[in-house]
Scaffold this motif. Structure first.
Motif, mmCIF file in Angstrom:
data_model
loop_
_atom_site.group_PDB
_atom_site.id
_atom_site.type_symbol
_atom_site.label_atom_id
_atom_site.label_comp_id
_atom_site.label_asym_id
_atom_site.label_seq_id
_atom_site.Cartn_x
_atom_site.Cartn_y
_atom_site.Cartn_z
ATOM 1 N N ASP A 1 38.303 -47.671 16.922
ATOM 2 C CA ASP A 1 39.480 -47.275 16.143
ATOM 3 C C ASP A 1 40.520 -48.396 16.043
ATOM 4 O O ASP A 1 41.172 -48.558 15.004
ATOM 5 C CB ASP A 1 40.127 -46.044 16.770
ATOM 6 N N SER A 2 40.682 -49.158 17.086
ATOM 7 C CA SER A 2 41.757 -50.149 17.112
ATOM 8 C C SER A 2 41.555 -51.311 16.147
ATOM 9 O O SER A 2 42.499 -52.055 15.878
ATOM 10 C CB SER A 2 41.938 -50.688 18.529
ATOM 11 N N GLU B 1 46.460 -57.791 21.573
ATOM 12 C CA GLU B 1 45.505 -56.947 22.287
ATOM 13 C C GLU B 1 44.059 -57.197 21.888
ATOM 14 O O GLU B 1 43.144 -56.618 22.457
ATOM 15 C CB GLU B 1 45.842 -55.465 22.131
#
Length: 113
Positions: free
Chosen positions: A60-61, A86
């Motif tokens: 998802d990220s 990230e």
């Protein structure tokens, strides 16, 4: 099956990098190709996968920012856009056959904010 990854490096947040993974050996045995990453202190996670039929899966990220593509039976790319801090980690290319999993050496991706 042997896998050779390349293309990691340092990028600024919002920038782009493209990773390449070249496979050799019994390419006909491969069902899917993918990229995993491991951030410091975290477990290795799936980033993106593409099957021989072209079906793609993303964590998802990275949806909307990363694109996995297969040029031919040998080469798979991971285009990474709009990079975030990230996204930093060691990226591993992966190949799955009916019998086994294969990993390339990791390539470091560092995103500075």
């Amino acid at each position: 099956v042997q896998l050779q990854a390349s293309g990691g490096g340092l990028a600024q947040a919002g920038g782009s990098l493209r990773l390449s993974c070249a496979a050799s050996g019994n390419l006909l045995s491969i069902n899917s190709r993918g990229w995993y990453r491991q951030a410091p202190g975290k477990q290795r996670e799936l980033v993106a996968r593409i099957t021989n039929g072209g079906t793609t899966t993303y964590t998802d990220s990275v949806k909307g920012r990363f694109t996995i593509s297969r040029v031919n039976a040998k080469t798979v790319y991971l285009q990474m856009n709009s990079l975030k801090s990230e996204d930093t980690g060691v990226y591993y290319c992966h190949a799955q056959t009916w019998a086994d999993n294969y990993w390339g050496q990791g390539t470091q991706v560092t995103v500075s904010s």
